[in-house]
Motif scaffolding. Structure first.
Motif, PDB file in Angstrom:
ATOM      1  N   GLU A 126       0.947  -1.125  -0.118  1.00  0.00           N
ATOM      2  CA  GLU A 126      -0.041  -0.103  -0.058  1.00  0.00           C
ATOM      3  C   GLU A 126       1.012   1.343  -0.066  1.00  0.00           C
ATOM      4  O   GLU A 126       0.643   2.198  -0.843  1.00  0.00           O
ATOM      5  N   ILE A 127       1.847   1.268   0.888  1.00  0.00           N
ATOM      6  CA  ILE A 127       2.654   2.338   0.678  1.00  0.00           C
ATOM      7  C   ILE A 127       3.510   2.624  -0.686  1.00  0.00           C
ATOM      8  O   ILE A 127       3.444   3.678  -1.223  1.00  0.00           O
ATOM      9  N   THR A 128       4.090   1.637  -1.326  1.00  0.00           N
ATOM     10  CA  THR A 128       4.534   1.681  -2.782  1.00  0.00           C
ATOM     11  C   THR A 128       3.341   2.310  -3.762  1.00  0.00           C
ATOM     12  O   THR A 128       3.674   3.163  -4.247  1.00  0.00           O
ATOM     13  N   ARG A 129       2.228   1.691  -3.628  1.00  0.00           N
ATOM     14  CA  ARG A 129       1.107   2.327  -4.145  1.00  0.00           C
ATOM     15  C   ARG A 129       0.848   3.786  -4.148  1.00  0.00           C
ATOM     16  O   ARG A 129       0.918   4.662  -5.068  1.00  0.00           O
ATOM     17  N   ARG A 130       0.891   4.313  -3.028  1.00  0.00           N
ATOM     18  CA  ARG A 130       0.829   5.622  -2.331  1.00  0.00           C
ATOM     19  C   ARG A 130       1.810   6.606  -2.917  1.00  0.00           C
ATOM     20  O   ARG A 130       1.731   7.692  -3.263  1.00  0.00           O
ATOM     21  N   VAL A 131       3.216   6.018  -2.660  1.00  0.00           N
ATOM     22  CA  VAL A 131       4.262   6.652  -3.297  1.00  0.00           C
ATOM     23  C   VAL A 131       4.424   6.776  -4.826  1.00  0.00           C
ATOM     24  O   VAL A 131       4.687   7.963  -5.405  1.00  0.00           O
TER      25      VAL A 131
END
Length: 262
Positions: free
Chosen positions: A120-125
């Motif tokens: 999820e962090i990667t998607r947001r970044v």
């Protein structure tokens, strides 16, 4: 132009922030004196006032970083405010990027500390870096990018946690005038896309007018809200057409007078 010179007499309406009878004393120094105001959902509101009047103190109280004096009522979305509210994000004048981490890793850190899953962090970044115009600098270290990029990264550090309320304490105040103007345009573009509730602390009258739906004008210390000025300029805004609008100059004159400049 719509000005409300006595906001303390107006009952706070439902919305993102409701402040009633907010005072703050540090030792023998009274900084805030019965501040009253309200901010609606998805509004962009600037707080304008003389140096040392307590603008940043108000922001820190909203963020839960400073305790108000007894008797104050501070509600966020209809509930009493509390410390460490995950719905509130703060960006200060000085960035807090760690020099040994890349831009991407600095931006990821906030979510990693909060335990957000890595995917999820990667998607947001991947979503936020292009918006901040930092996609080509994700592998750079802080010393390899400009001051303006560092402040955009500081915005990214806060926005990645997806706060409902964004508090900005003169985030571009230390930058040169041209970079500051450029970042104001980018901040406005970003806000028009994400539509978060934003409170901006600023000394700049033109910055407050260009960005805001409303401008709260503070008195000198001990400070209170002396005027609540609604900025009736069409959105979306761009620097040229907004500043060429005759109303822009009228707001400059009005706010300058309230600030004691004229």
């Amino acid at each position: 132009m719509n000005a409300q010179p006595n906001p303390a007499d107006v009952q706070a309406s439902a919305g993102a922030i409701s402040i009633r009878d907010l005072s703050k004393t540090f030792g023998a120094l009274k900084v805030l004196d019965n501040v009253n105001c309200s901010i609606g959902e998805a509004e962009f509101v600037s707080i304008l006032g003389p140096s040392g009047c307590g603008k940043s103190t108000i922001l820190r109280i909203i963020a839960g970083l400073v305790e108000p004096d007894e008797g104050a009522q501070l509600n966020l979305w209809g509930e009493p405010s509390s410390r460490h509210n995950k719905q509130v994000g703060v960006v200060f004048q000085t960035h807090n990027m760690l020099p040994w981490l890349t831009v991407e890793k600095n931006i990821r850190l906030n979510c990693e500390v909060r335990g957000v899953p890595g995917e999820e962090i990667t998607r947001r970044v991947d979503e936020i870096l292009p918006v901040l115009k930092l996609d080509g600098f994700r592998d750079k270290f802080p010393h390899q990018i400009s001051g303006g990029m560092k402040q955009r990264a500081a915005l990214g550090q806060t926005l990645i946690s997806q706060p409902k309320l964004l508090l900005l304490d003169e985030p571009f105040g230390a930058l040169d005038a041209l970079t500051r103007d450029q970042l104001n345009v980018e901040l406005l573009r970003l806000w028009q896309k994400i539509r978060k509730t934003v409170v901006l602390i600023t000394h700049s009258i033109s910055e407050a007018i260009f960005l805001s739906d409303r401008v709260l004008v503070m008195s000198d210390r001990p400070s209170k809200v002396i005027s609540d000025v609604r900025i009736d300029l069409p959105r979306p805004r761009d620097p040229k057409t907004t500043r060429e609008d005759p109303r822009f100059g009228q707001y400059v004159t009005q706010l300058s007078t309230l600030m004691g400049v004229n």
